[in-house]
Scaffold this motif. Sequence first.
Motif, PDB file in Angstrom:
ATOM      1  N   ASP A 188       0.830  -1.206   0.000  1.00  0.00           N
ATOM      2  CA  ASP A 188       0.000   0.000   0.000  1.00  0.00           C
ATOM      3  C   ASP A 188       0.864   1.255   0.000  1.00  0.00           C
ATOM      4  O   ASP A 188       0.592   2.224  -0.712  1.00  0.00           O
ATOM      5  N   ALA A 189       1.917   1.248   0.823  1.00  0.00           N
ATOM      6  CA  ALA A 189       2.827   2.399   0.859  1.00  0.00           C
ATOM      7  C   ALA A 189       3.485   2.598  -0.497  1.00  0.00           C
ATOM      8  O   ALA A 189       3.630   3.726  -0.977  1.00  0.00           O
ATOM      9  N   GLY A 190       3.859   1.496  -1.143  1.00  0.00           N
ATOM     10  CA  GLY A 190       4.472   1.595  -2.458  1.00  0.00           C
ATOM     11  C   GLY A 190       3.514   2.164  -3.495  1.00  0.00           C
ATOM     12  O   GLY A 190       3.909   2.971  -4.340  1.00  0.00           O
ATOM     13  N   ALA A 191       2.249   1.736  -3.436  1.00  0.00           N
ATOM     14  CA  ALA A 191       1.265   2.259  -4.381  1.00  0.00           C
ATOM     15  C   ALA A 191       1.022   3.741  -4.162  1.00  0.00           C
ATOM     16  O   ALA A 191       0.843   4.505  -5.114  1.00  0.00           O
ATOM     17  N   LEU A 192       1.031   4.169  -2.901  1.00  0.00           N
ATOM     18  CA  LEU A 192       0.858   5.588  -2.588  1.00  0.00           C
ATOM     19  C   LEU A 192       2.021   6.398  -3.150  1.00  0.00           C
ATOM     20  O   LEU A 192       1.830   7.456  -3.774  1.00  0.00           O
ATOM     21  N   GLU A 193       3.231   5.913  -2.944  1.00  0.00           N
ATOM     22  CA  GLU A 193       4.411   6.615  -3.463  1.00  0.00           C
ATOM     23  C   GLU A 193       4.384   6.684  -4.986  1.00  0.00           C
ATOM     24  O   GLU A 193       4.769   7.698  -5.587  1.00  0.00           O
ATOM     25  N   GLU A 194       3.917   5.623  -5.616  1.00  0.00           N
ATOM     26  CA  GLU A 194       3.835   5.626  -7.076  1.00  0.00           C
ATOM     27  C   GLU A 194       2.789   6.619  -7.570  1.00  0.00           C
ATOM     28  O   GLU A 194       2.986   7.274  -8.605  1.00  0.00           O
ATOM     29  N   ALA A 195       1.682   6.752  -6.840  1.00  0.00           N
ATOM     30  CA  ALA A 195       0.663   7.731  -7.230  1.00  0.00           C
ATOM     31  C   ALA A 195       1.231   9.140  -7.214  1.00  0.00           C
ATOM     32  O   ALA A 195       0.944   9.961  -8.094  1.00  0.00           O
ATOM     33  N   VAL A 196       2.050   9.441  -6.202  1.00  0.00           N
ATOM     34  CA  VAL A 196       2.683  10.766  -6.133  1.00  0.00           C
ATOM     35  C   VAL A 196       3.569  10.978  -7.357  1.00  0.00           C
ATOM     36  O   VAL A 196       3.527  12.043  -7.994  1.00  0.00           O
ATOM     37  N   ARG A 197       4.365   9.973  -7.710  1.00  0.00           N
ATOM     38  CA  ARG A 197       5.254  10.112  -8.864  1.00  0.00           C
ATOM     39  C   ARG A 197       4.465  10.335 -10.147  1.00  0.00           C
ATOM     40  O   ARG A 197       4.840  11.152 -10.997  1.00  0.00           O
TER      41      ARG A 197
END
Length: 483
Positions: A188-197
């Motif tokens: 989930d944290a990884g998906a959130l970081e990817e959304a920001v990118r």
Amino acid sequence: MASSTVTSSQPHRPPRPNLAFRRLRGQRSPAEFAAAIRRAGLEVGEQVSCDARYIGRVEAGEIRCPNYAYERVFLHMFPGRTLTDLGFVPRSSVRGRRARDTEDAPLPRTANRANATSETSRACEPYETRNPYDPYHPHDTYEESDVLRRAFMTGGGATVAAASLGPVGLARDAAAAQRPAHRAGASDAGALEEAVRRIRLLDDRHGADGLYRRAAAPLRAAYALLDAGATRQTTADRLYSGAGELAISVGWLAHDSGRFDDARSHYAEALATARMTGDPGLEAHAFCNTAFLARDAGRPREAVRAAQAAQRVARPVGSARLMSLLALREAGGWAGLADRVGCEQALARAQAFFERGPSDADPEWMSFYGEAELEGLEAQCWSTLGDWPRAARHARRAAELQDPHFTRNIALYTAELADDLARGGRPDEAAVAGMRVLDLLEEVQSSRVQTMLAATARVLRPHRRATGVTTFLERHASAPRMA
């Protein structure tokens, strides 16, 4: 951090709109009503941080019962009425709910009051009397969400990655409302970081106007992840950092599309998130954007203060490039105050820090900051000070140096160049630059660029006889505008 999961014997029901509160707002906009509430708060000694977003949440029924500070303000504004008259549920109905269960393996930062359980398990707004709109003196913000946003949670790595918000990601899963909430994991944290990118990538290429409204859903989903809690402290840290960065990204989309009140609210939310978790990098980023917004909104002294605050908290990060950018933000504030000496000193610091080169400590979000951005921001300073030839030189160099990937920035720097040339008495060259901007606006949607170009057109109207000016003005007049 205590888990945010709350079990209940009652099925989850969507919030009921607060029509009574909406009627009290009358013909005022949410921002105007929020301003009236803040003024009323000062009358009774309460410094509430009300904004248009808070009004929207109340009217949507997400905030069922206000905190004590807001209650006092509302009863002062509407004497003779009770909370029930204002459309809220009685405080007694949200008291006594079962406290949230603690994690099986408690996270180590138990001393951080930001992780404390809400007195009413989030049914009421938390008691928060500090004003995040004047955040230049250190203070803690212990804000928790008023409602469980578990409608966004799916319990696995697909919590945000399988979202449906077009190319942005992190949108609401409608079926998730019927599924129980689960603690967030590393995926989930990884998906959130990817959304920001991805949001940053889309903004770099296409500008903010087409993205802002779609980016609100990912931000809500990000804070839902925080409410769900995390299985590990490292994951919790990533979630808070990611949510704060996403708030800044969404705030920037609002900022660049001319929605300054919304941007201010998002930046303040990011600042609160940074302070809750003691994240100096995130706090510096929030202050950085706050300074930029203050400059654009005509509050140069606030821009200086915010940029100076950012530099104080950024020192432990160890990034010379970050310190360079923050010095440029300060320079922009000094230029707005017509303080040429202060501006030149800040520009000198920015150049000195920049010349130290990149490092591993440079934040990921600073990928846009290179020599082109340094030149572009310096051009804006000289333009504000009325030194048009010097501003034009830096703007031209910025446009020439910019990586082709950053289409929006090329349009921005070229628009700056056109305006500086027009005001510096070179209308024919300004018209040529303006035509290049119009070409770029076929793939970039930015209210900022359009506003700059409109100002240039006004300056050029008395110079229709100059070569190319009439052609530019006619094309500009026929170009489509952002809705």
